[in-house]
Design a protein around this motif. Structure first.
Motif, PDB file in Angstrom:
ATOM      1  N   VAL A   1      -2.001  16.474  -5.492  1.00 28.92           N
ATOM      2  CA  VAL A   1      -0.738  16.148  -4.811  1.00 28.92           C
ATOM      3  C   VAL A   1      -0.956  16.127  -3.308  1.00 28.92           C
ATOM      4  O   VAL A   1      -0.493  15.219  -2.610  1.00 28.92           O
ATOM      5  N   GLN A   2      -1.675  17.104  -2.816  1.00 24.90           N
ATOM      6  CA  GLN A   2      -1.927  17.179  -1.371  1.00 24.90           C
ATOM      7  C   GLN A   2      -2.714  15.954  -0.884  1.00 24.90           C
ATOM      8  O   GLN A   2      -2.391  15.373   0.155  1.00 24.90           O
ATOM      9  N   ASN A   3      -3.739  15.557  -1.616  1.00 29.92           N
ATOM     10  CA  ASN A   3      -4.528  14.386  -1.223  1.00 29.92           C
ATOM     11  C   ASN A   3      -3.703  13.108  -1.289  1.00 29.92           C
ATOM     12  O   ASN A   3      -3.789  12.261  -0.393  1.00 29.92           O
ATOM     13  N   ALA A   4      -2.906  12.962  -2.338  1.00 27.88           N
ATOM     14  CA  ALA A   4      -2.056  11.772  -2.465  1.00 27.88           C
ATOM     15  C   ALA A   4      -1.014  11.747  -1.353  1.00 27.88           C
ATOM     16  O   ALA A   4      -0.705  10.676  -0.802  1.00 27.88           O
ATOM     17  N   ARG A   5      -0.492  12.900  -0.995  1.00 28.41           N
ATOM     18  CA  ARG A   5       0.502  12.977   0.086  1.00 28.41           C
ATOM     19  C   ARG A   5      -0.119  12.596   1.426  1.00 28.41           C
ATOM     20  O   ARG A   5       0.481  11.868   2.219  1.00 28.41           O
ATOM     21  N   ARG A   6      -1.330  13.056   1.673  1.00 34.54           N
ATOM     22  CA  ARG A   6      -2.007  12.689   2.926  1.00 34.54           C
ATOM     23  C   ARG A   6      -2.215  11.180   3.022  1.00 34.54           C
ATOM     24  O   ARG A   6      -1.989  10.574   4.075  1.00 34.54           O
ATOM     25  N   TYR A   7      -2.678  10.590   1.925  1.00 31.97           N
ATOM     26  CA  TYR A   7      -2.911   9.144   1.934  1.00 31.97           C
ATOM     27  C   TYR A   7      -1.598   8.389   2.130  1.00 31.97           C
ATOM     28  O   TYR A   7      -1.524   7.460   2.931  1.00 31.97           O
TER      29      TYR A   7
ATOM     30  N   ARG B   1       0.825  -1.211   0.000  1.00 29.97           N
ATOM     31  CA  ARG B   1       0.000   0.000   0.000  1.00 29.97           C
ATOM     32  C   ARG B   1       0.856   1.256   0.000  1.00 29.97           C
ATOM     33  O   ARG B   1       0.534   2.240  -0.672  1.00 29.97           O
ATOM     34  N   ALA B   2       1.971   1.227   0.740  1.00 31.49           N
ATOM     35  CA  ALA B   2       2.881   2.382   0.756  1.00 31.49           C
ATOM     36  C   ALA B   2       3.508   2.582  -0.627  1.00 31.49           C
ATOM     37  O   ALA B   2       3.605   3.720  -1.111  1.00 31.49           O
ATOM     38  N   ASP B   3       3.923   1.503  -1.264  1.00 28.83           N
ATOM     39  CA  ASP B   3       4.487   1.612  -2.611  1.00 28.83           C
ATOM     40  C   ASP B   3       3.453   2.157  -3.591  1.00 28.83           C
ATOM     41  O   ASP B   3       3.760   3.005  -4.430  1.00 28.83           O
ATOM     42  N   SER B   4       2.241   1.680  -3.480  1.00 26.67           N
ATOM     43  CA  SER B   4       1.161   2.140  -4.349  1.00 26.67           C
ATOM     44  C   SER B   4       0.849   3.617  -4.102  1.00 26.67           C
ATOM     45  O   SER B   4       0.639   4.387  -5.046  1.00 26.67           O
ATOM     46  N   ALA B   5       0.821   4.011  -2.852  1.00 25.56           N
ATOM     47  CA  ALA B   5       0.541   5.410  -2.506  1.00 25.56           C
ATOM     48  C   ALA B   5       1.652   6.320  -3.024  1.00 25.56           C
ATOM     49  O   ALA B   5       1.379   7.420  -3.504  1.00 25.56           O
ATOM     50  N   TRP B   6       2.900   5.847  -2.958  1.00 25.40           N
ATOM     51  CA  TRP B   6       4.000   6.659  -3.485  1.00 25.40           C
ATOM     52  C   TRP B   6       3.869   6.784  -5.004  1.00 25.40           C
ATOM     53  O   TRP B   6       4.132   7.845  -5.570  1.00 25.40           O
ATOM     54  N   ALA B   7       3.460   5.717  -5.658  1.00 20.52           N
ATOM     55  CA  ALA B   7       3.250   5.767  -7.109  1.00 20.52           C
ATOM     56  C   ALA B   7       2.162   6.783  -7.458  1.00 20.52           C
ATOM     57  O   ALA B   7       2.271   7.485  -8.472  1.00 20.52           O
ATOM     58  N   ASP B   8       1.121   6.883  -6.632  1.00 14.21           N
ATOM     59  CA  ASP B   8       0.070   7.880  -6.859  1.00 14.21           C
ATOM     60  C   ASP B   8       0.624   9.305  -6.747  1.00 14.21           C
ATOM     61  O   ASP B   8       0.273  10.177  -7.545  1.00 14.21           O
ATOM     62  N   ILE B   9       1.489   9.529  -5.763  1.00 15.15           N
ATOM     63  CA  ILE B   9       2.130  10.843  -5.634  1.00 15.15           C
ATOM     64  C   ILE B   9       2.972  11.119  -6.866  1.00 15.15           C
ATOM     65  O   ILE B   9       2.943  12.211  -7.437  1.00 15.15           O
ATOM     66  N   ASP B  10       3.717  10.120  -7.290  1.00 18.09           N
ATOM     67  CA  ASP B  10       4.589  10.266  -8.458  1.00 18.09           C
ATOM     68  C   ASP B  10       3.791  10.651  -9.699  1.00 18.09           C
ATOM     69  O   ASP B  10       4.202  11.524 -10.469  1.00 18.09           O
ATOM     70  N   VAL B  11       2.633  10.036  -9.885  1.00 19.25           N
ATOM     71  CA  VAL B  11       1.779  10.368 -11.036  1.00 19.25           C
ATOM     72  C   VAL B  11       1.323  11.822 -10.958  1.00 19.25           C
ATOM     73  O   VAL B  11       1.374  12.558 -11.953  1.00 19.25           O
ATOM     74  N   GLN B  12       0.888  12.254  -9.793  1.00 18.89           N
ATOM     75  CA  GLN B  12       0.437  13.638  -9.625  1.00 18.89           C
ATOM     76  C   GLN B  12       1.570  14.627  -9.885  1.00 18.89           C
ATOM     77  O   GLN B  12       1.382  15.660 -10.534  1.00 18.89           O
ATOM     78  N   LEU B  13       2.762  14.302  -9.372  1.00 20.13           N
ATOM     79  CA  LEU B  13       3.903  15.191  -9.571  1.00 20.13           C
ATOM     80  C   LEU B  13       4.304  15.254 -11.043  1.00 20.13           C
ATOM     81  O   LEU B  13       4.635  16.323 -11.551  1.00 20.13           O
ATOM     82  N   LYS B  14       4.258  14.128 -11.727  1.00 20.26           N
ATOM     83  CA  LYS B  14       4.596  14.122 -13.156  1.00 20.26           C
ATOM     84  C   LYS B  14       3.602  14.957 -13.949  1.00 20.26           C
ATOM     85  O   LYS B  14       3.993  15.679 -14.874  1.00 20.26           O
ATOM     86  N   ARG B  15       2.341  14.870 -13.610  1.00 16.32           N
ATOM     87  CA  ARG B  15       1.339  15.706 -14.281  1.00 16.32           C
ATOM     88  C   ARG B  15       1.653  17.187 -14.051  1.00 16.32           C
ATOM     89  O   ARG B  15       1.529  18.009 -14.956  1.00 16.32           O
ATOM     90  N   ARG B  16       2.061  17.504 -12.838  1.00 20.68           N
ATOM     91  CA  ARG B  16       2.421  18.879 -12.500  1.00 20.68           C
ATOM     92  C   ARG B  16       3.648  19.307 -13.300  1.00 20.68           C
ATOM     93  O   ARG B  16       3.680  20.408 -13.861  1.00 20.68           O
ATOM     94  N   TRP B  17       4.666  18.454 -13.344  1.00 21.30           N
ATOM     95  CA  TRP B  17       5.884  18.786 -14.081  1.00 21.30           C
ATOM     96  C   TRP B  17       5.600  18.979 -15.566  1.00 21.30           C
ATOM     97  O   TRP B  17       6.214  19.817 -16.212  1.00 21.30           O
ATOM     98  N   ASP B  18       4.674  18.183 -16.112  1.00 23.88           N
ATOM     99  CA  ASP B  18       4.337  18.311 -17.531  1.00 23.88           C
ATOM    100  C   ASP B  18       3.618  19.628 -17.831  1.00 23.88           C
ATOM    101  O   ASP B  18       3.688  20.131 -18.947  1.00 23.88           O
ATOM    102  N   LEU B  19       2.947  20.185 -16.857  1.00 23.56           N
ATOM    103  CA  LEU B  19       2.226  21.439 -17.037  1.00 23.56           C
ATOM    104  C   LEU B  19       3.162  22.656 -17.016  1.00 23.56           C
ATOM    105  O   LEU B  19       2.905  23.655 -17.687  1.00 23.56           O
ATOM    106  N   ILE B  20       4.250  22.539 -16.306  1.00 24.71           N
ATOM    107  CA  ILE B  20       5.135  23.687 -16.086  1.00 24.71           C
ATOM    108  C   ILE B  20       5.733  24.250 -17.384  1.00 24.71           C
ATOM    109  O   ILE B  20       5.749  25.473 -17.560  1.00 24.71           O
ATOM    110  N   PRO B  21       6.227  23.429 -18.325  1.00 29.75           N
ATOM    111  CA  PRO B  21       6.762  24.036 -19.563  1.00 29.75           C
ATOM    112  C   PRO B  21       5.721  24.871 -20.312  1.00 29.75           C
ATOM    113  O   PRO B  21       6.060  25.931 -20.857  1.00 29.75           O
ATOM    114  N   ASN B  22       4.482  24.430 -20.325  1.00 29.25           N
ATOM    115  CA  ASN B  22       3.417  25.213 -20.973  1.00 29.25           C
ATOM    116  C   ASN B  22       3.219  26.549 -20.260  1.00 29.25           C
ATOM    117  O   ASN B  22       3.004  27.583 -20.894  1.00 29.25           O
ATOM    118  N   LEU B  23       3.273  26.499 -18.957  1.00 31.74           N
ATOM    119  CA  LEU B  23       3.117  27.713 -18.160  1.00 31.74           C
ATOM    120  C   LEU B  23       4.265  28.681 -18.437  1.00 31.74           C
ATOM    121  O   LEU B  23       4.041  29.879 -18.644  1.00 31.74           O
TER     122      LEU B  23
END
Length: 182
Positions: free
Chosen positions: A128-134, A28-50
């Motif tokens: 990201v905040q929700n994934a981090r809490r979980y 569950r911890a590995d899965s939860a970290w993967a969820d954070i990683d997905v959220q962070l990657k989505r965020r990183w992908d948005l930054i160049p456009n910004l």
């Protein structure tokens, strides 16, 4: 002899249950970290456009734009929760400075792409905040389990060690970048 076998079987059953609970929490911890990683990657992908959007209206703010790109690259290469949290804190600060440019350049607020990106980033920050809490809740449960007797004996025996929480560093980094332009 029969009682001995029954007691031995009961002990084996309890040990197997404790081991399985450790494995379940680790997964569950590995899965939860993967969820954070997905959220962070989505965020990183948005930054160049910004950054590209801001370049169009405030391109001469090169230092701020370079700081955002550098912080993004550092965040993308971070390993583990502690390093990732520190890098994400720096990135949040850089993004905050980027959004502060809209105060100096009102035409930036008028760009539809900027406001769309701003809303997307706000949604991602919440994700990201929700994934981090979980993740932190699962890590808390896992770390507790690995420290409580008698499970801690099995944890040490089978190499289950505590996990790091995903916590941002200092108080100034605890909030995501402000994206509200009222």
């Amino acid at each position: 002899m029969l009682w001995f076998l029954i007691i031995l079987g009961a002990i084996a059953f309890v040990v197997i249950g404790m081991y399985n609970s450790l494995v379940r929490l680790r997964v569950r911890a590995d899965s939860a970290w993967a969820d954070i990683d997905v959220q962070l990657k989505r965020r990183w992908d948005l930054i160049p456009n910004l950054v590209e959007t801001v370049k169009g209206s405030a391109g001469h703010e090169r230092e701020t734009l370079e700081a955002v790109v550098e912080a993004r690259n550092r965040a993308m290469s971070a390993q583990g929760p502690a390093e990732a949290a520190a890098a994400e804190g720096v990135l949040a600060g850089a993004l905050g400075k980027l959004f502060a440019l809209s105060e100096a350049y009102p035409q930036l607020r008028a760009v539809e792409g900027f406001t769309d990106l701003q809303g997307s980033l706000d949604d991602l920050e919440e994700g990201v905040q929700n994934a981090r809490r979980y993740y932190n809740a699962v890590v808390r449960d896992y770390n507790t389990k690995t420290q409580l007797f008698p499970t801690n004996v099995l944890a040490r025996l089978f190499g289950h060690t505590g996990r790091q929480f995903f916590a941002l560093g200092d108080e100034g980094q605890r909030e995501g970048p402000s994206v509200n332009f009222s």
